[in-house]
Motif scaffolding. Structure first.
Motif, PDB file in Angstrom:
ATOM      1  N   PRO A 242       6.575  28.006  28.633  1.00 18.92           N
ATOM      2  CA  PRO A 242       8.030  28.088  28.500  1.00 18.92           C
ATOM      3  C   PRO A 242       8.825  27.725  29.752  1.00 18.92           C
ATOM      4  O   PRO A 242      10.040  27.882  29.769  1.00 18.92           O
ATOM      5  CB  PRO A 242       8.263  29.550  28.115  1.00 18.92           C
ATOM      6  CG  PRO A 242       7.115  30.276  28.689  1.00 18.92           C
ATOM      7  CD  PRO A 242       5.949  29.334  28.600  1.00 18.92           C
TER       8      PRO A 242
ATOM      9  N   GLN B 116      12.004  26.305  25.148  1.00 19.17           N
ATOM     10  CA  GLN B 116      11.326  26.866  23.983  1.00 19.17           C
ATOM     11  C   GLN B 116       9.962  26.195  23.849  1.00 19.17           C
ATOM     12  O   GLN B 116       9.867  25.002  23.581  1.00 19.17           O
ATOM     13  CB  GLN B 116      12.155  26.643  22.730  1.00 19.17           C
ATOM     14  CG  GLN B 116      11.630  27.388  21.552  1.00 19.17           C
ATOM     15  CD  GLN B 116      12.660  27.496  20.451  1.00 19.17           C
ATOM     16  OE1 GLN B 116      13.753  26.983  20.549  1.00 19.17           O
ATOM     17  NE2 GLN B 116      12.297  28.175  19.395  1.00 19.17           N
TER      18      GLN B 116
ATOM     19  N   TRP C 248      16.004  29.622  26.254  1.00 21.80           N
ATOM     20  CA  TRP C 248      15.125  28.912  25.325  1.00 21.80           C
ATOM     21  C   TRP C 248      15.686  27.536  24.975  1.00 21.80           C
ATOM     22  O   TRP C 248      15.951  27.219  23.829  1.00 21.80           O
ATOM     23  CB  TRP C 248      14.885  29.747  24.076  1.00 21.80           C
ATOM     24  CG  TRP C 248      14.393  31.112  24.444  1.00 21.80           C
ATOM     25  CD1 TRP C 248      15.047  32.286  24.276  1.00 21.80           C
ATOM     26  CD2 TRP C 248      13.169  31.440  25.105  1.00 21.80           C
ATOM     27  NE1 TRP C 248      14.309  33.326  24.787  1.00 21.80           N
ATOM     28  CE2 TRP C 248      13.148  32.835  25.299  1.00 21.80           C
ATOM     29  CE3 TRP C 248      12.089  30.694  25.571  1.00 21.80           C
ATOM     30  CZ2 TRP C 248      12.093  33.491  25.925  1.00 21.80           C
ATOM     31  CZ3 TRP C 248      11.040  31.353  26.189  1.00 21.80           C
ATOM     32  CH2 TRP C 248      11.053  32.733  26.350  1.00 21.80           C
TER      33      TRP C 248
END
Length: 135
Positions: A13, A46, A122
């Motif tokens: 991430p 994300q 994200w």
């Protein structure tokens, strides 16, 4: 002018943008939307759910033709990065997914502005604007 675009499926991430050199292990987000050193910038994206769309623009100082065609993006970094060989690398910090631009010009420090669609953590869209000339 847009000079590159890629959609990456990342496994980690945290996405790194910057020099082709190794990413310093001391570079950490610590809750911030982005963190940078002399050669790299990291942002949270994300991972393992959707492709992350990355667009790279070269800014020649003329018209601002690098706007988003989707949701508005938030600038999370506006500073300088040292591109030691004149190329920009984009990918997750573990090196599983990686994209390298062709030569942007001579090596050196360039002004870089990075914007994301979700600065809280994200991001699925990342725009990178690089100055055409070294500073």
């Amino acid at each position: 002018m847009q000079i590159a675009g890629v959609e990456l499926y990342v496994n980690h991430p945290v996405m790194a943008l910057g020099s082709t050199e190794w990413i310093p292990t001391t570079l950490a987000l610590d809750g911030a939307p982005a963190a940078a050193c002399d050669t790299h910038l990291i942002v949270r994206v994300q991972a393992q759910v959707a492709l992350v769309k990355v667009r790279v623009f070269q800014d020649h100082g003329d018209a601002d033709d690098h706007g988003s065609d989707g949701e508005p993006l938030t600038t999370v970094f506006d500073g300088h990065l040292l591109l030691s060989d004149g190329r920009l690398v984009v990918g997750d910090v573990v090196g599983e997914s990686r994209f390298t631009t062709s030569l942007l010009g001579k090596p050196g420090r360039r002004r870089v502005r990075v914007s994301v669609d979700d600065p809280q953590g994200w991001a699925r869209a990342v725009d990178v604007v690089i100055s055409a000339e070294t500073v």
